[in-house]
Design a protein around this motif. Sequence first.
Motif, PDB file in Angstrom:
ATOM      1  N   MET A  51       0.910  -1.300  -0.021  1.00 39.98           N
ATOM      2  CA  MET A  51      -0.010  -0.015   0.018  1.00 39.98           C
ATOM      3  C   MET A  51       1.020   1.321  -0.001  1.00 39.98           C
ATOM      4  O   MET A  51       1.853   1.268   0.543  1.00 39.98           O
ATOM      5  CB  MET A  51      -0.925   0.007   1.296  1.00 39.98           C
ATOM      6  N   MET A  52       0.734   2.108  -0.765  1.00 41.83           N
ATOM      7  CA  MET A  52       1.260   3.345  -0.998  1.00 41.83           C
ATOM      8  C   MET A  52       0.800   4.547  -0.295  1.00 41.83           C
ATOM      9  O   MET A  52       1.289   5.409  -0.196  1.00 41.83           O
ATOM     10  CB  MET A  52       1.508   3.689  -2.552  1.00 41.83           C
ATOM     11  N   ASN A  53      -0.480   4.588  -0.222  1.00 39.20           N
ATOM     12  CA  ASN A  53      -1.052   5.987  -0.124  1.00 39.20           C
ATOM     13  C   ASN A  53      -2.228   5.707   0.882  1.00 39.20           C
ATOM     14  O   ASN A  53      -3.035   4.867   0.660  1.00 39.20           O
ATOM     15  CB  ASN A  53      -1.405   6.631  -1.264  1.00 39.20           C
ATOM     16  N   PRO A  54      -2.282   6.804   1.814  1.00 39.10           N
ATOM     17  CA  PRO A  54      -3.527   6.745   2.854  1.00 39.10           C
ATOM     18  C   PRO A  54      -4.779   7.204   2.203  1.00 39.10           C
ATOM     19  O   PRO A  54      -5.908   7.042   2.730  1.00 39.10           O
ATOM     20  CB  PRO A  54      -3.088   7.829   3.871  1.00 39.10           C
ATOM     21  N   ILE A  69       5.961  12.011  -3.241  1.00 40.45           N
ATOM     22  CA  ILE A  69       6.002  12.728  -2.104  1.00 40.45           C
ATOM     23  C   ILE A  69       7.161  13.879  -2.606  1.00 40.45           C
ATOM     24  O   ILE A  69       8.336  13.390  -2.943  1.00 40.45           O
ATOM     25  CB  ILE A  69       6.358  11.950  -0.841  1.00 40.45           C
ATOM     26  N   HIS A  75      10.211   6.900   0.021  1.00 46.12           N
ATOM     27  CA  HIS A  75      11.293   7.563   0.614  1.00 46.12           C
ATOM     28  C   HIS A  75      12.212   8.320  -0.040  1.00 46.12           C
ATOM     29  O   HIS A  75      12.928   9.217   0.503  1.00 46.12           O
ATOM     30  CB  HIS A  75      11.959   6.319   1.469  1.00 46.12           C
ATOM     31  N   TYR A  76      12.780   7.633  -1.182  1.00 40.38           N
ATOM     32  CA  TYR A  76      13.852   8.189  -1.799  1.00 40.38           C
ATOM     33  C   TYR A  76      13.600   9.382  -2.389  1.00 40.38           C
ATOM     34  O   TYR A  76      14.469  10.227  -2.501  1.00 40.38           O
ATOM     35  CB  TYR A  76      14.381   7.025  -2.972  1.00 40.38           C
ATOM     36  N   TYR A  91      -3.129  11.136  12.877  1.00 43.52           N
ATOM     37  CA  TYR A  91      -3.543  10.229  13.737  1.00 43.52           C
ATOM     38  C   TYR A  91      -5.144  10.270  13.574  1.00 43.52           C
ATOM     39  O   TYR A  91      -5.883   9.068  13.479  1.00 43.52           O
ATOM     40  CB  TYR A  91      -3.303  10.435  15.250  1.00 43.52           C
ATOM     41  N   TYR A 105      16.293   2.216   9.444  1.00 41.48           N
ATOM     42  CA  TYR A 105      15.856   1.712   8.282  1.00 41.48           C
ATOM     43  C   TYR A 105      15.727   0.375   8.116  1.00 41.48           C
ATOM     44  O   TYR A 105      14.695  -0.276   7.611  1.00 41.48           O
ATOM     45  CB  TYR A 105      16.746   2.479   7.245  1.00 41.48           C
ATOM     46  N   HIS A 160      12.231  -0.103   7.668  1.00 40.50           N
ATOM     47  CA  HIS A 160      12.146   0.313   6.182  1.00 40.50           C
ATOM     48  C   HIS A 160      11.872   1.833   6.362  1.00 40.50           C
ATOM     49  O   HIS A 160      11.176   2.295   5.463  1.00 40.50           O
ATOM     50  CB  HIS A 160      11.433  -0.736   5.601  1.00 40.50           C
ATOM     51  N   HIS A 161      11.934   2.592   7.272  1.00 46.69           N
ATOM     52  CA  HIS A 161      11.415   4.022   7.373  1.00 46.69           C
ATOM     53  C   HIS A 161      13.011   4.930   7.484  1.00 46.69           C
ATOM     54  O   HIS A 161      13.806   4.560   8.274  1.00 46.69           O
ATOM     55  CB  HIS A 161      10.646   4.527   8.454  1.00 46.69           C
ATOM     56  N   ILE A 162      12.967   6.062   6.818  1.00 45.73           N
ATOM     57  CA  ILE A 162      14.083   6.901   7.001  1.00 45.73           C
ATOM     58  C   ILE A 162      13.841   8.044   7.985  1.00 45.73           C
ATOM     59  O   ILE A 162      12.620   8.693   7.633  1.00 45.73           O
ATOM     60  CB  ILE A 162      14.564   7.587   5.646  1.00 45.73           C
ATOM     61  N   PHE A 177      13.603  11.455   9.268  1.00 47.02           N
ATOM     62  CA  PHE A 177      14.102  12.754   8.934  1.00 47.02           C
ATOM     63  C   PHE A 177      14.227  13.441  10.019  1.00 47.02           C
ATOM     64  O   PHE A 177      14.827  14.596   9.982  1.00 47.02           O
ATOM     65  CB  PHE A 177      12.688  13.211   7.991  1.00 47.02           C
ATOM     66  N   ILE A 222       5.987   7.016  16.968  1.00 45.10           N
ATOM     67  CA  ILE A 222       5.946   6.227  15.829  1.00 45.10           C
ATOM     68  C   ILE A 222       5.094   5.052  15.868  1.00 45.10           C
ATOM     69  O   ILE A 222       4.714   4.639  14.774  1.00 45.10           O
ATOM     70  CB  ILE A 222       7.496   5.839  15.708  1.00 45.10           C
ATOM     71  N   PRO A 238       0.766   3.769   5.462  1.00 47.20           N
ATOM     72  CA  PRO A 238       1.574   3.989   4.291  1.00 47.20           C
ATOM     73  C   PRO A 238       2.880   5.177   4.474  1.00 47.20           C
ATOM     74  O   PRO A 238       3.059   5.819   5.246  1.00 47.20           O
ATOM     75  CB  PRO A 238       0.681   4.550   3.473  1.00 47.20           C
ATOM     76  N   VAL A 239       3.760   5.005   3.329  1.00 46.77           N
ATOM     77  CA  VAL A 239       4.980   5.710   3.353  1.00 46.77           C
ATOM     78  C   VAL A 239       4.652   7.285   3.637  1.00 46.77           C
ATOM     79  O   VAL A 239       5.491   7.922   4.559  1.00 46.77           O
ATOM     80  CB  VAL A 239       5.589   5.460   2.033  1.00 46.77           C
ATOM     81  N   LEU A 240       3.803   7.673   2.831  1.00 48.83           N
ATOM     82  CA  LEU A 240       3.317   9.141   3.149  1.00 48.83           C
ATOM     83  C   LEU A 240       2.885   9.508   4.458  1.00 48.83           C
ATOM     84  O   LEU A 240       3.735  10.562   5.015  1.00 48.83           O
ATOM     85  CB  LEU A 240       2.152   9.310   2.150  1.00 48.83           C
ATOM     86  N   ILE A 284       6.176   9.426   6.563  1.00 51.81           N
ATOM     87  CA  ILE A 284       7.302  10.715   6.359  1.00 51.81           C
ATOM     88  C   ILE A 284       6.591  11.960   6.957  1.00 51.81           C
ATOM     89  O   ILE A 284       7.368  12.906   7.360  1.00 51.81           O
ATOM     90  CB  ILE A 284       7.608  10.864   4.826  1.00 51.81           C
ATOM     91  N   ILE A 332      21.814   1.939   1.996  1.00 46.83           N
ATOM     92  CA  ILE A 332      21.152   2.066   3.103  1.00 46.83           C
ATOM     93  C   ILE A 332      20.791   1.293   4.133  1.00 46.83           C
ATOM     94  O   ILE A 332      20.250   1.168   5.075  1.00 46.83           O
ATOM     95  CB  ILE A 332      19.866   2.875   2.617  1.00 46.83           C
TER      96      ILE A 332
END
Lengths: 338, 287
Positions: free
Chosen positions: A1-4, A72, A126-127, A313, B29, B33-35, B37, B83, B90-92, B95, B229
Amino acid sequence: MMNPIKAATEKSAARGDTGPKPHAGALIALLAIACVVPFFLKGYHHLVLTQMLVYAIAILGLNILTGYNGQISLGHGAFYAIGAYTAAIMMDKFNLPYWSTIPAAGAICLSVGFLFGLPALRLAGHYLALATFALAVAVPQLLKYKGIEQWTGGVQGINILKPDPPFGLKITADLWLYFFTLAITIIMFVLAYNLLRGRIGRALVAIRDQPIAAEAMGINLAMYKSLTFGVSALYTGVAGALGAIVIQYVAPDSFTPFLSISILVGVVVGGLATLSGALYGAAFVQFAPNIAEKVVGIPPQIVYGLFLIGFMYIMPLGVAWFIHVARRKLLSRQPAKS
Amino acid sequence: METFLHQILSGLATGGIYASVAMALVMIYQATHHINFAQGEMAMFSTYLALTMINAGVPYWAAFGLTVIISFLGGMAIERVIIRPVEKSPVLTVIIVFIGLLLILNGLAGWIYTYTNKPFPSPFPERSFGYISGHELGSIVVTLVVLSLLYLFFRFTPLGLAMRGAAQNPESSRLVGIRVGRMLALGWGLAAAIGAVAGMMVAHIIFLDPNMMSGVLLYAFAAALVGGIDNPWGAMVGGFIVGVLENLAGHYIVGPELKLTVALVIIIGVLLFKPAGLFGKVLVTRV
């Protein structure tokens, strides 16, 4: 899953609900307010409102990238800076009229954004955040670089003059600038609406939610992602040019990572993947830090930080979705009662 | 030649600091698997704590030790409280939470300690040793001590093994009775502690202010990416490479005012041409 956004939008879509939509009545009311109210306000408030509209355009730009396309960016302040410097250099060094700087800033940012988007394509999640974060941190130093000082004015930056109202209009320069910005804001929102509601908009959302399926259906992932980056940069660049004209001044230290993060805060608070969210977000970014600092005495960073985490949250889709869902619930309850 | 040697040695000194921060980034990481910041701001905040203690009359090394312990506990607390709720998000989302944390720490530091630069003391002798100053030599030694302690911890202790297991294969680790959640919190604690050491070492060189770490964090990102990484030892080597490159490029090629751009170019270059870094695993995604 990529996106909320995906989870929530799918839930709504299952109920035949495609999310917050522009409402004709509300839009006309809003436009009427935007046109009439400024006449009852004083000069300083015109600047504040204009700056808010500028933020709205920048936030809309980042929202096209992050909300609709799922990429992002923590470095949109860089494009804002490019837009601002384009306007300042054109006006100060070439004596060009202020209105001509807007399309120029847009075009330059479109190409820079597209070029930055090409490599960024290969970077997911992330990158991409990391690369754009690096861009945001490096921007002030780049702007101070001695080799381009004759154009950028180095650390001192560039002062520009406030444009006079045209056609002998009997309004102040600030009020004219407000209406000029309002017109451009409306144009940019209408363009975004048209861009996002059709084929292209669906393609962007498909790339965000199901990149592999999207590619299998013939969407050119590379092209769309880079172009989205370009278009998003274009919006932010236009905002930057307007912002420079409003503030009448550009300098490297106005374009710190904090600017990029403010734009992101606007997107998150306003509402990911919505057009109206840009307005709520802009209002938040324009007023919340001041209110917090003057009334409560808390630095803006802390307010932003608390709101970012709090929104993740409690309502990860922001104010626009919250209002939308609340309205739906209220409307669907009424017939049952009567 | 003399300047060249001097540039390389002082590059190694700052490189050690980048290596530590990069190591902290990699540690988080690998496990999640999170960077992170907010790593830089966490270190900055720890350094302010150390300065407060030193100004209150605590001897340097006692303040150093206390700061490391407080940072360790603080890192664990951040993982648990902030956290943990978004761990599986998700990643977004993650971050954005990291950015929120960064802003809060930065704002708090500015609020409590103001945004003016503050000098930070060094425990090492003022005089220089050949081509290298006392502080530079001292911070290389401190970095090497920290990194070797980490190596010994992960290589030879049962807890270190459990932490590696939890990072590499959480499901199986849970089955053999490792408390994976607790290991994650420990990892965050360690990362915060290493960051605190790096912050205290670098603060003497670049002065302490709430935005002190943004540049350092950028170089640490570059270091972590150069080394790969997902490889802690790669991050260490990457740190030294980036430190030396920064100094040489800053002195001979672009000049000191464009040093951050060197980091930007390294980051984008590595991501484009060798995303796995020098020692990282090449990721293959199955479609």
